[in-house]
Write an enzyme that holds these catalytic residues in place. Structure first.
Site, PDB file in Angstrom:
ATOM      1  N   GLN A  49       0.834  -1.202   0.000  1.00  0.00           N
ATOM      2  CA  GLN A  49       0.000   0.000   0.000  1.00  0.00           C
ATOM      3  C   GLN A  49       0.870   1.254   0.000  1.00  0.00           C
ATOM      4  O   GLN A  49       1.729   1.395   0.864  1.00  0.00           O
ATOM      5  CB  GLN A  49      -0.882  -0.010   1.250  1.00  0.00           C
ATOM      6  CG  GLN A  49      -1.759   1.207   1.433  1.00  0.00           C
ATOM      7  CD  GLN A  49      -2.289   1.303   2.855  1.00  0.00           C
ATOM      8  OE1 GLN A  49      -1.536   1.275   3.823  1.00  0.00           O
ATOM      9  NE2 GLN A  49      -3.589   1.380   2.998  1.00  0.00           N
ATOM     10  N   GLY A  50       0.647   2.138  -0.956  1.00  0.00           N
ATOM     11  CA  GLY A  50       1.401   3.385  -1.010  1.00  0.00           C
ATOM     12  C   GLY A  50       0.498   4.578  -0.738  1.00  0.00           C
ATOM     13  O   GLY A  50      -0.036   5.185  -1.674  1.00  0.00           O
ATOM     14  N   SER A  64       0.994   6.917   2.581  1.00  0.00           N
ATOM     15  CA  SER A  64       1.722   7.987   3.283  1.00  0.00           C
ATOM     16  C   SER A  64       2.883   8.515   2.461  1.00  0.00           C
ATOM     17  O   SER A  64       3.460   7.802   1.637  1.00  0.00           O
ATOM     18  CB  SER A  64       2.281   7.457   4.610  1.00  0.00           C
ATOM     19  OG  SER A  64       1.260   7.085   5.476  1.00  0.00           O
ATOM     20  N   SER A  81       4.614  -0.765   3.948  1.00  0.00           N
ATOM     21  CA  SER A  81       4.891  -2.033   4.639  1.00  0.00           C
ATOM     22  C   SER A  81       4.967  -3.178   3.654  1.00  0.00           C
ATOM     23  O   SER A  81       4.105  -3.311   2.799  1.00  0.00           O
ATOM     24  CB  SER A  81       3.787  -2.359   5.644  1.00  0.00           C
ATOM     25  OG  SER A  81       3.414  -1.218   6.338  1.00  0.00           O
ATOM     26  N   SER A 128      -3.063   7.898  13.861  1.00  0.00           N
ATOM     27  CA  SER A 128      -2.481   7.911  15.207  1.00  0.00           C
ATOM     28  C   SER A 128      -3.583   7.999  16.269  1.00  0.00           C
ATOM     29  O   SER A 128      -4.740   8.294  15.956  1.00  0.00           O
ATOM     30  CB  SER A 128      -1.553   9.119  15.348  1.00  0.00           C
ATOM     31  OG  SER A 128      -2.330  10.303  15.298  1.00  0.00           O
ATOM     32  N   GLU A 168     -12.672  -5.519  10.269  1.00  0.00           N
ATOM     33  CA  GLU A 168     -13.221  -6.848  10.556  1.00  0.00           C
ATOM     34  C   GLU A 168     -12.159  -7.766  11.138  1.00  0.00           C
ATOM     35  O   GLU A 168     -12.396  -8.499  12.075  1.00  0.00           O
ATOM     36  CB  GLU A 168     -13.771  -7.508   9.293  1.00  0.00           C
ATOM     37  CG  GLU A 168     -14.961  -6.815   8.687  1.00  0.00           C
ATOM     38  CD  GLU A 168     -14.524  -5.782   7.662  1.00  0.00           C
ATOM     39  OE1 GLU A 168     -13.335  -5.432   7.650  1.00  0.00           O
ATOM     40  OE2 GLU A 168     -15.382  -5.325   6.911  1.00  0.00           O
TER      41      GLU A 168
END
Lengths: 405, 371
Positions: free
Chosen positions: A139-140, A142, A174, A387, A257
C-alpha cells in the site's frame, strides 16, 4: 445480548478449528509474532528457505480449497462469502491458533476496494492472482509530508497520452520488499481542492522508475520501506474507480473486521503465556523478586483485553444488524493499540533487569526476549493507520459532533 | 452472538427513559437529597404500576418474570436519571435473596408485596469493619426453630431509614446465617449517616432483633454469593447510565461554551477528553452486560464470577475517569451546587465504593488468574 454461539455458529466454529488443526503447517503452529506488523506469510513466500516457502504455499493451498484466503469476499470473486458473524468466528479461531493470515493487503484492502470500484477487466486481471497467492500487494498512501494529513499527498501523476507519468515518494510502504504490485494514492489534479484531485491507481512494482528502499526501524528490523517514483509510466487504465475520486475509493473500506478481534485474542494469549511463565522454573528466575507488587497491573491488562474483545464484537454485531460503524472503529483502534503498548510494558516490568535482554537465545532471555522486543515493536501501533490523536479527533468530530478546530 | 438489545429490552429502555424524564426530574433528585425519607412515595407507587419492583419476580408471585439482563437495562436508565430511593435495596437486597433461598411460604408472603410496591427491603450486610467478605460478618445470630435473633452493628445499610424489612447477615457457631428482620421492633435502632451522594445509608444496631430464618443455619454465605454478584452488577449498570449522562451533558456543554471566540469543544484538548469519555462509557457498558448476561443465562460459575469481578473493577475506575473529565470540561460552573454535573460526580463515588471498588475487584481478578 448473547456472548455464546448459536448452534449454527458453534458448528462453523468447530469446522474452522478442526481445519486449522489438520492443515496448519508446523511452522505456523506456535511461536509468537511481535509487533503485529511483520507478515510472516508474505515474507515466507519469498524466503530463500525452502521449508518456509513450502509452508507458505501449502497453507495458502489449504485455505484456497475452502475459499478461506478471502473469507469476506463474495463467492463470485472466489471468496467464501462469509457473513460478518462467520468472519468474526473465523478470525477468532485463526487468532487462537496464531495461524498466519494469507494474502496480506491484497486480500484485506485491495480486493474489497476493487470489488466495489474496479472495472470488470481489473477484477478479472487482479482478483484471481490475489487468491492464488501469485501476487502480493503493498500500500502506497503515506508520504514524508503527508502522514496524519494524508490528503495533502504530493506524488504527482501527469497524463501523457494513455499513460500517467508518476513522480514523487511514498513512505511506510509495509512489506513492499516482498510485494509484486502496489496500490497507491496519487495526485492527478493539482489545482483541485486537496481531497478532490487524488486518484487510486495500481501498478506492477517492477515498473521502471520505482525504487524500494527498506527503512531500518528502532528495533533494527525492516518492516517498512521508502518507495521512490521517477518518471514511472503506468497506463491510465490502472486507475481504480473514477479519476480524481481516489480519496473516496481509498477510504471506502477499513480493515476493521480482521484486526480488532485478532488483536484481542492475540493479547489474551500473550498475557496467559506471561502468567504461566511466572510459574515455570525459568520464569521464577526471570520474574523480578518483588513482582507481586505488579499483580494488579497484570489484572488490569486482563480487564483491558476483555474490554477490547467487546469493542471488536460490537463492530461486527452492528454490521450484522445492518448498521454502519462510525466512531466505533476508531475506538477499537485507539483502545487496542494503547492496550498493546501497555501489555508489552507490563511484561517488561515483570522481568526487571532481564527486560534489558534483546537477544532471543540463551538462559538470560525471558520468553526469548518477546516482551522487550514488543515494547519497541509496539511503538508504531499508536501511529500507523491513524495515530491515537487522529482517532480521538475522529471520535470527537465524526462521532460526537464536536466542531472542528 | 449479538450485542444488541432485544425488542422487549428496547421497549423497556425507551419507556423507562420517557417515564423517568417526567417523573424523576433534576428537581426531585435535589429535593430528595434534603428529604428525610429520601424518596417519593408517589413515584414509588407509579414505578410499581410500571411493574418495575417486580420486574424480576416470577409471574406466580405477582411479578413480570423478566430476566436479570432486562433489569440491568432498566437500572442503566435509573443511573441516567439518578432516581432517588430504595429501588435497588428492595429489588437486589430483598427480592433477589428471597427468590434465591426463600421458602415457598416466604416467597408467597413477601414477593407479591415487593412487586406491588407495598414493602421496602434492604440488605444489612456490611459492618464497621467495612468488609464485603465472609469474615466481615461478626454480628451474632442465634437460631431458634424458624426464628433467628441478631446482636451487633451493621453499617452502610442503604435505605434502612425507610425499609420495612432488612435481610440481615449474622454469624452462628455454624457460620453466616440470614434472617428477615422487621424494622418496627425495639431491637432495631437506625441512625442515618450524612453521605457524599446524600443518599440514605445508616448504622443499624441490632439488640436482640428477631425475624424469620432465611435459608438454613450456617449456609448464609453460600446463599449471599449470588445475591452479592447480582447486586454488584446492578451497581455497574447504574454507573454506566450515570456515566453516559455525565458524558452527554459534558459534550453538550463543550458545544455551547464559548471562549477565545469559539466553542471549547473545537479545541483538541477538550475533544480528546470527550473521546476518552465515550471510550470509557462504552467499554463499561459491554463489560457490565457481559456479566449480566453471564448471570442471567447461568454460565459456568468460574466464568460468571470472573466476569462479575471484571465488570466492577472496570466500571468503578472507568466511570470515575468519566465524571472527573466531566467536571474538568465544565470548569468553574461545574463545582457549584446549582449546576447539575456535580450530582453525577458525587453519586459515582457511592456506586464505585458499593460492593468493593476497582482495587478490591482487581485483586479478585488477580487471584482468579492464579497470580
Amino acid at each position: 445480548m448473547d456472548w455464546s454461539d448459536s448452534p449454527e455458529q458453534a458448528t462453523f466454529r468447530e469446522e474452522v478449528a478442526e481445519f486449522i488443526v489438520e492443515r496448519l503447517p508446523g511452522r505456523y503452529q506456535s511461536g509468537s509474532r511481535e509487533g503485529g506488523i511483520v507478515q510472516s506469510w508474505q515474507a515466507d513466500r519469498k524466503s530463500v528457505d525452502t521449508e518456509a516457502r513450502d509452508s507458505a504455499m501449502n497453507w495458502a493451498d489449504a485455505l484456497a480449497e475452502k475459499g478461506w484466503i478471502a473469507p469476506h469476499w463474495p463467492e463470485e470473486y472466489g471468496g467464501a462469502g462469509l457473513t460478518v458473524m462467520e468472519q468474526f468466528i473465523y478470525n477468532q479461531e485463526m487468532a487462537k491458533a496464531a495461524a498466519s493470515p494469507v494474502g496480506g493487503m491484497g486480500v484485506s484492502l485491495l480486493g474489497p476496494t476493487m470489488i466495489v470500484h474496479g472495472s470488470d477487466e481489473q477484477k478479472a486481471e487482479h482478483l484471481p492472482r490475489v487468491l492464488s497467492g501469485e501476487v502480493a500487494w503493498a500500500q502506497g498512501y503515506s508520504e514524508p509530508s503527508a502522514g496524519s494529513d494524508l490528503a495533502s499527498l504530493q506524488t504527482r501523476a501527469i497524463r501523457d497520452g494513455d499513460d500517467l507519468v508518476i513522480n514523487g515518494q511514498k513512505i511506510w510502504t509495509s512489506g513492499a520488499q516482498y510485494a509484486d504490485w502496489l496500490f497507491a494514492l496519487v495526485r492527478t489534479e493539482p489545482d483541485a481542492p486537496k481531497h478532490r484531485g487524488i486518484s487510486f491507481i495500481v501498478m506492477d512494482i517492477k515498473t521502471p522508475g520505482i525504487t524500494v528502499r527498506p527503512i531500518v526501524d528502532m528495533g533494527w528490523q525492516e518492516p517498512f520501506n521508502e518507495t521512490f517514483f521517477e518518471d514511472v509510466r503506468v497506463p491510465a487504465a490502472n486507475i481504480v474507480g473514477e479519476e480524481n475520486r481516489g480519496w473516496y475509493v481509498g477510504m471506502t473500506l477499513l480493515d476493521f473486521e480482521r484486526s480488532g478481534i485478532s488483536d484481542a485474542i492475540q493479547y489474551e494469549r500473550t498475557l496467559t503465556r506471561l502468567i504461566d511463565y511466572g510459574k515455570s522454573e525459568a520464569g521464577a528466575k526471570h520474574y523480578r523478586q518483588d513482582w507481586k507488587i505488579l499483580r494488579h497491573e497484570v489484572a488490569e491488562r486482563y480487564l483491558e483485553i476483555g474490554v477490547l474483545f467487546n469493542f471488536a464484537f460490537r463492530i461486527v454485531s452492528m454490521q450484522n444488524n445492518g448498521m454502519v460503524p462510525n466512531y466505533e472503529a476508531s475506538v477499537n483502534k485507539l483502545f487496542g493499540s494503547e492496550t498493546h503498548q501497555r501489555l508489552s510494558r507490563t511484561g517488561t516490568k515483570l522481568f526487571g533487569l532481564y527486560a534489558n535482554v534483546w537477544q532471543r537465545e540463551g538462559e538470560h532471555a525471558p520468553m526469548n526476549a518477546e516482551f522487550t522486543r514488543d515494547y519497541v515493536g509496539s511503538v508504531p501501533h499508536t501511529i500507523f493507520s491513524g495515530s491515537s490523536e487522529i482517532q480521538r479527533n475522529v471520535i470527537a468530530t465524526r462521532g460526537l459532533g464536536l466542531p472542528r478546530g | 452472538m449479538d450485542l444488541g438489545l432485544s425488542e422487549t429490552q428496547e421497549l423497556l429502555k425507551n419507556s423507562a427513559r420517557d417515564f423517568l424524564e417526567n417523573e424523576s426530574p433534576e428537581q426531585l433528585v435535589r429535593d430528595m437529597e434534603e428529604d428525610e425519607a429520601g424518596y417519593s412515595p408517589e413515584l414509588w407507587s407509579k414505578m410499581a404500576e410500571q411493574g418495575w419492583q417486580g420486574l424480576l419476580i416470577p409471574e406466580e408471585h405477582g411479578g413480570a418474570g423478566f430476566d436479570f439482563l432486562d433489569l440491568c437495562v432498566l437500572i442503566e436508565e435509573f443511573g441516567r436519571a439518578l432516581v432517588p430511593g430504595p429501588f435497588m435495596s428492595t429489588v437486589l437486597g430483598g427480592a433477589v435473596p428471597l427468590m434465591e433461598i426463600g421458602s415457598d411460604e416466604q416467597k408467597a408472603e413477601f414477593l407479591p408485596r415487593i412487586a406491588s410496591g407495598d414493602v421496602i427491603f434492604s440488605l444489612a450486610l456490611t459492618e464497621p469493619s467495612a468488609r464485603f467478605d465472609e469474615e466481615g460478618v461478626e454480628c451474632t445470630a442465634s437460631v431458634n426453630g424458624n426464628e433467628v435473633t441478631f446482636n451487633g452493628t451493621k453499617l452502610f445499610v442503604p435505605d434502612a431509614n425507610v425499609a420495612d424489612y432488612l435481610i440481615v447477615a449474622g454469624r452462628t457457631d455454624k457460620g453466616v446465617t440470614l434472617g428477615i428482620v422487621a424494622t418496627d421492633q425495639p431491637g432495631v435502632e437506625v441512625t442515618q449517616l450524612q453521605t457524599i451522594a446524600r443518599d440514605k445509608q445508616a448504622e443499624v444496631k441490632l439488640n436482640g432483633a428477631t425475624g424469620q430464618l432465611l435459608g438454613n443455619d450456617g449456609d448464609g454465605w453460600d446463599a449471599l454469593k449470588p445475591v452479592v454478584n447480582h447486586y454488584t452488577v446492578a451497581e455497574c449498570a447504574y454507573l454506566v447510565g450515570l456515566a453516559q449522562m455525565d458524558f452527554e451533558i459534558s459534550v453538550d456543554y463543550a458545544k455551547e461554551r464559548v471562549q477565545f471566540g469559539r466553542p471549547i469543544g473545537s479545541f483538541q484538548a477538550i475533544q480528546h477528553k470527550c473521546a476518552d469519555m465515550v471510550t470509557d462509557v462504552d467499554g463499561s457498558r459491554f463489560i457490565m452486560y457481559k456479566a449480566a448476561w453471564s448471570l442471567a443465562t447461568d454460565q459456568p460459575d468460574a466464568d460468571t464470577q470472573m466476569s462479575v469481578n471484571m465488570a466492577k473493577a472496570w466500571c468503578s475506575e472507568a466511570t470515575r475517569r468519566v465524571v472527573a473529565h466531566g467536571q474538568q470540561i465544565h470548569g468553574g460552573i461545574g463545582f457549584t451546587k446549582d449546576y447539575k454535573i456535580q450530582l453525577y460526580f458525587r453519586r459515582q463515588k457511592r456506586a464505585e465504593l458499593a460492593f468493593g471498588d476497582a482495587d478490591y475487584h482487581r485483586e479478585l481478578v488477580a487471584q482468579q488468574l492464579g497470580i
